[in-house]
Scaffold this active site. Sequence first.
Site, PDB file in Angstrom:
ATOM      1  CD  GLU A 304      44.862  39.750  40.041  1.00  0.00           C
ATOM      2  OE1 GLU A 304      44.261  40.823  40.194  1.00  0.00           O
ATOM      3  OE2 GLU A 304      46.023  39.545  40.442  1.00  0.00           O
ATOM      4  CG  ASP A 377      51.095  42.661  40.073  1.00  0.00           C
ATOM      5  OD1 ASP A 377      50.903  43.768  39.553  1.00  0.00           O
ATOM      6  OD2 ASP A 377      50.373  42.174  40.951  1.00  0.00           O
ATOM      7  CD  GLU A 405      49.360  45.610  44.592  1.00  0.00           C
ATOM      8  OE1 GLU A 405      49.127  46.243  43.547  1.00  0.00           O
ATOM      9  OE2 GLU A 405      49.032  44.427  44.761  1.00  0.00           O
TER      10      GLU A 405
HETATM   11  O1  GCW Z   1      48.752  43.428  41.505  1.00  0.00           O
HETATM   12  C1  GCW Z   1      47.472  43.091  41.381  1.00  0.00           C
HETATM   13  C2  GCW Z   1      46.818  43.731  42.543  1.00  0.00           C
HETATM   14  C3  GCW Z   1      45.333  43.744  42.387  1.00  0.00           C
HETATM   15  C4  GCW Z   1      45.032  44.445  41.066  1.00  0.00           C
HETATM   16  C5  GCW Z   1      45.707  43.687  39.945  1.00  0.00           C
HETATM   17  C6  GCW Z   1      45.486  44.331  38.587  1.00  0.00           C
HETATM   18  C7  GCW Z   1      43.126  45.772  40.524  1.00  0.00           C
HETATM   19  O2  GCW Z   1      47.208  43.040  43.695  1.00  0.00           O
HETATM   20  O3  GCW Z   1      44.794  44.438  43.479  1.00  0.00           O
HETATM   21  O4  GCW Z   1      43.645  44.535  40.851  1.00  0.00           O
HETATM   22  O5  GCW Z   1      47.071  43.656  40.170  1.00  0.00           O
HETATM   23  O6  GCW Z   1      46.383  45.029  38.131  1.00  0.00           O
HETATM   24  O7  GCW Z   1      44.452  44.127  37.990  1.00  0.00           O
END
Ligand code: GCW
Length: 725
Positions: A304, A377, A405
């Site tokens: 990311e 995720d 989340e």
């Molecule tokens: O699920 C995603 C989240 C991000 C997060 C990432 C991760 C900290 O949307 O906000 O970043 O995972 O786990 O690195």
Amino acid sequence: MRAFALFFALVFSLFAEANAEDGHDLWLRYRPLPAAAAAREHRYVEGASAYSHDARIVAAAREFNGAVAALLNIVPNAAIEQSAGEVILGTSADLKHEFPGLHLDTSGLGAEGYLIRSVAVNANPTIVVTGNSGAGVLYGTFALIREIQLGHSLANLSIRSTPRYALRVLDHWDNLDRTIERGYAGPSLWDWATLPKIDQRYIDYARADASVGINGAVLNNVNADPKILSPEYLAKVAALANALRPYGVRVYLSVRFSSPVEVGHLKTADPMDPAVKAWWRSEADSLYRLIPDFGGFVVKANSEGEPGPWDYHRTQADGANVIADALAPHDGTVFWRAFVYSATKEDRAKQAYDEFKPLDGHFRNNVIVQVKNGPIDFQPREPFSPLFGQMPETHVGLEVQLTREYLGGDDGIVFLAPMWTEALDSDTCSPRCGRPVKSTVTAMAGVANIGSDRNWTGSNFNQANWYAFGRLAWNPSLSPLQIATEWTRMTWGNDPRLVKPVVATMVNSREAVVDYMTPLGLVHQFQNDHHYGPAPWSCNLSFPSWNPCYYNSANSGGIGFDRTKTGSDAVDQYAPPVAHEFAGPNTVPEKYLLFFHHLPWTQRLRSGQSLWDSLIVHYDRGVAQVGENRRTWNSLRPYIDPQRYAQVSNDLDRQVLEAWWWRDASIAYWQSLSKLPLPPGHSSPAHPLSYYQSIHFDTVPGFKIPRIDARTMCVAGRGGPKCAL
Ligand code: GCW
């Protein structure tokens, strides 16, 4: 040896203040037991004495005496030494010297286990809490307090316990400006502006961690700000380390892989460059001079937009090892996250395995490859990640997310222990069946749900997820039912008229969310970026695997992601018996059906129902369950204090609305594709699809990705989506 004086005045004032029921006291709320029970247990407890200078044992005695003062309504006797009712706290070494006649078998307790035993000292009935270290005594003391809180008899105690995993760590995704990525409980607990000043909340945080055995705190977001390694911040980190230490909590930091460039002003962060190696070593050396028991680093690399070893055409193992080598002389650990994926055409669910599996055996011994419970995720439901069990030559840690989340933030009641035990108990069949995830991992990390809200976690019931994480990291075989029961009794009271319904609600709550959000194995159907609310139609992000449409693959013909041989073949990453089970639409557990299979809307399921009908039934079951949970809570009014009753009522009201919203929006969209009628008895969505598609939020809690400077991010070309696109 004299037992060390205890500072009751301070403790009493602390507990006296805590009369208001606003959730601040967590499960350490220490309300008086009924008079008869208190009198009965008082016979065994006059007061605790610490036979040690160890700060953790001194803290344990202070906690114990404060707790029993309130629970048993007594004035603990600080000068109780060697008479009836003494609770003796000390390590086995302390006590061997002080009580040579006591034969306490602490072998097998390891560094952090404890033993609680009723014994006679000079014919006086006493209770001993011991272990091989101050940490063991601290955990044993909290366990003894828990026994009292739960109303268990103290008559003949004989309790031994050791943690299953040595590292039980909370990861705070807290930014240095006090925003929290995916945080729903107000600003960060860590007040960087006023640190190194110590706020009582840091100590209360550490008490809560210790009470459930959590022994590490990663203070900052994995999307790390390189400034965390500057001298200004490290002085503040050291102050926090000092505050948390008496409760057995070591601090860790998330670091950016490119820190050698950003902090060290080197030209490169290439892990093979001698200057880079030397920089990490000297950085670690100076950190340990400041914080001798520093835990280590967490790294999110090539994920990311974060920089990482790929930027230099090096492997994830090369990246982890350069940092591990720097920490090794100090006994520090690198948690190296396996959450990597990029903008390739490859199924996102496959990418972590593809990257990490070939590196098995290439990581240093002090690296823990930290793997999220599922391959995507933190979804409401996913199968376990295929990396578990399949990296036998590597330490693998399980990462779960306490902060919700993808589960509604602080709305309603969602108890996550059932989700985590589902992952922990999943059979990896590696190298043979009967090897669940919990026996393949060596550490647990949990993304914290804690902020500076008065009740710590944004809602009273989110506290249960903090509690459950600690309990499961200590003993992954505990059942959600047991954890929920303990937590409920300590947090809300021992009255069976409230315990039973509250526990039942908690235990059903996760399945209800799965039903109303993403039933039958659907994942990632959330609004973009902030992930609050449904958007299964959403398809406009340039990064394909951030789009809900990517995951549902829905069209007029059917729905679901084909991960069998005819699709991405992600099933093949699992051990053969698991792969075989997941690959067949008639053998895959129905809860994972659409995760692995793309099927026609009219497909007959094993239940005899069509896929379409079954989907609708699940959505409605979720909505109905949440409605029932709301009514159950209503009926608890007589047993719950008014303030917390009102707060939870409000949380549940929001969840009821949210459940309907998910159900209606999802059905409206699926129906626009399937063109099928709803089965009899199921109502049409309240509004047309366009209504749900027009719901947009300018701001919701929990969403702030720090601005990443493109210059530093794309250190050398291959730095993730934002560099690649
Ligand atoms: O699920 C995603 C989240 C991000 C997060 C990432 C991760 C900290 O949307 O906000 O970043 O995972 O786990 O690195």
